[in-house]
Design a protein around this motif. Structure first.
Motif, short mmCIF file in Angstrom:
data_model
loop_
_atom_site.label_atom_id
_atom_site.label_comp_id
_atom_site.label_asym_id
_atom_site.label_seq_id
_atom_site.Cartn_x
_atom_site.Cartn_y
_atom_site.Cartn_z
N ILE A 1 0.82 -1.11 0.12
CA ILE A 1 -0.04 0.08 0.21
C ILE A 1 1.18 1.23 -0.14
O ILE A 1 1.63 1.33 0.81
CB ILE A 1 -0.99 -0.03 1.28
CG1 ILE A 1 -1.86 -1.28 1.18
CG2 ILE A 1 -1.61 1.36 1.20
CD1 ILE A 1 -2.66 -1.40 2.52
N CYS A 2 0.76 2.15 -0.72
CA CYS A 2 1.43 3.37 -0.93
C CYS A 2 0.28 4.48 -0.96
O CYS A 2 -0.49 4.87 -1.82
CB CYS A 2 2.35 3.55 -2.30
SG CYS A 2 3.22 5.03 -2.44
N VAL A 3 0.38 5.19 0.10
CA VAL A 3 -0.51 6.38 0.17
C VAL A 3 0.20 7.41 0.08
O VAL A 3 1.17 8.11 0.27
CB VAL A 3 -0.79 6.48 1.78
CG1 VAL A 3 -2.05 7.70 1.96
CG2 VAL A 3 -1.72 5.17 2.28
N THR A 4 -0.29 8.25 -1.15
CA THR A 4 0.20 9.42 -1.90
C THR A 4 -0.58 10.62 -1.46
O THR A 4 -1.58 10.76 -0.77
CB THR A 4 0.26 9.23 -3.42
OG1 THR A 4 -1.11 9.13 -3.75
CG2 THR A 4 0.85 7.87 -3.91
N LYS A 5 -0.05 11.87 -1.81
CA LYS A 5 -0.30 13.19 -1.55
C LYS A 5 -0.43 13.57 -0.13
O LYS A 5 -1.50 14.44 0.07
CB LYS A 5 -1.64 13.26 -2.60
CG LYS A 5 -1.39 13.33 -3.91
CD LYS A 5 -2.61 13.36 -4.61
CE LYS A 5 -2.18 13.07 -6.28
NZ LYS A 5 -3.50 13.69 -6.99
N LEU A 6 0.26 12.94 0.80
CA LEU A 6 0.10 13.27 2.21
C LEU A 6 0.67 14.64 2.45
O LEU A 6 0.53 15.24 3.40
CB LEU A 6 0.82 12.13 3.08
CG LEU A 6 0.51 10.79 3.01
CD1 LEU A 6 1.33 9.98 3.76
CD2 LEU A 6 -1.19 10.91 3.62
N ASP A 7 1.17 15.25 1.42
CA ASP A 7 1.93 16.70 1.56
C ASP A 7 0.50 17.60 1.56
O ASP A 7 0.59 18.86 1.93
CB ASP A 7 2.84 17.22 0.30
CG ASP A 7 2.20 16.91 -0.95
OD1 ASP A 7 1.95 15.73 -1.12
OD2 ASP A 7 2.25 17.83 -1.64
N LEU A 8 -0.57 17.15 1.24
CA LEU A 8 -1.71 18.04 0.84
C LEU A 8 -2.75 18.18 2.23
O LEU A 8 -3.58 18.49 2.08
CB LEU A 8 -2.49 17.72 -0.19
CG LEU A 8 -1.53 17.60 -1.59
CD1 LEU A 8 -2.59 16.95 -2.73
CD2 LEU A 8 -1.14 19.11 -1.80
N TYR B 1 0.24 -5.41 6.57
CA TYR B 1 0.44 -5.02 5.32
C TYR B 1 1.67 -3.99 5.39
O TYR B 1 1.91 -3.19 6.29
CB TYR B 1 -0.45 -3.84 4.83
CG TYR B 1 -1.98 -4.84 4.28
CD1 TYR B 1 -1.94 -5.28 3.02
CD2 TYR B 1 -3.03 -5.00 5.22
CE1 TYR B 1 -3.19 -5.96 2.78
CE2 TYR B 1 -3.99 -5.66 4.77
CZ TYR B 1 -3.98 -5.97 3.77
OH TYR B 1 -5.27 -7.01 3.30
N GLU B 2 2.33 -3.96 4.13
CA GLU B 2 3.51 -2.90 3.91
C GLU B 2 2.89 -1.68 3.57
O GLU B 2 2.46 -1.81 2.35
CB GLU B 2 4.54 -3.65 3.06
CG GLU B 2 5.94 -2.95 3.14
CD GLU B 2 6.94 -4.04 2.42
OE1 GLU B 2 8.00 -3.28 1.91
OE2 GLU B 2 6.67 -5.00 2.28
N VAL B 3 3.20 -0.55 4.09
CA VAL B 3 2.73 0.50 3.71
C VAL B 3 3.61 1.75 3.50
O VAL B 3 4.70 1.81 4.56
CB VAL B 3 1.58 1.24 4.92
CG1 VAL B 3 0.85 2.42 4.41
CG2 VAL B 3 0.52 0.08 5.14
N TYR B 4 3.63 2.25 2.36
CA TYR B 4 4.73 3.41 2.27
C TYR B 4 3.94 4.68 2.04
O TYR B 4 2.68 4.78 1.62
CB TYR B 4 5.13 3.10 0.82
CG TYR B 4 6.10 1.67 1.02
CD1 TYR B 4 7.60 2.18 1.32
CD2 TYR B 4 5.75 0.74 0.86
CE1 TYR B 4 8.60 0.99 1.46
CE2 TYR B 4 6.72 -0.45 0.79
CZ TYR B 4 7.92 -0.43 1.01
OH TYR B 4 8.74 -1.38 1.25
N GLU B 5 4.38 5.67 2.56
CA GLU B 5 3.85 7.17 2.58
C GLU B 5 4.71 7.93 1.65
O GLU B 5 5.80 8.02 1.55
CB GLU B 5 3.80 7.80 4.02
CG GLU B 5 3.22 6.94 4.93
CD GLU B 5 3.14 7.42 6.48
OE1 GLU B 5 3.74 8.88 6.72
OE2 GLU B 5 3.23 6.59 7.47
N SER B 6 3.91 8.83 0.75
CA SER B 6 4.62 9.45 -0.19
C SER B 6 3.90 11.02 -0.61
O SER B 6 2.60 11.18 0.06
CB SER B 6 4.37 9.04 -1.56
OG SER B 6 4.92 9.58 -2.46
#
Length: 66
Positions: A11-18, A37-42
């Motif tokens: 799982i890659c959660v994107t747009k966390l800068d917003l 789950y293996e989770v990546y933040e972006s």
């Protein structure tokens, strides 16, 4: 079905800068991590080396709303 076919979900959660740092999405991210789950933040200016290395030389399917 996924584990039967040796597919490792990432799982890659994107747009966390917003969003704000106290947004409820971070609790959801932690829930996924706690579930195994293996989770990546972006987001903008996030380091992407971990994500790049996990996808390198792999067949990948990306899905999402944007």
């Amino acid at each position: 079905m996924i584990s039967y076919n040796n597919i490792k979900p990432i799982i890659c959660v994107t747009k966390l800068d917003l969003i704000d740092s106290d947004d409820e999405i971070y609790k959801m991210i932690q829930d996924y991590k706690d579930s195994g789950y293996e989770v990546y933040e972006s987001g903008k200016d996030f380091d992407t080396k971990d994500i790049e290395s996990i996808l390198k030389n792999k067949v990948s399917v990306l899905t999402g709303q944007s």
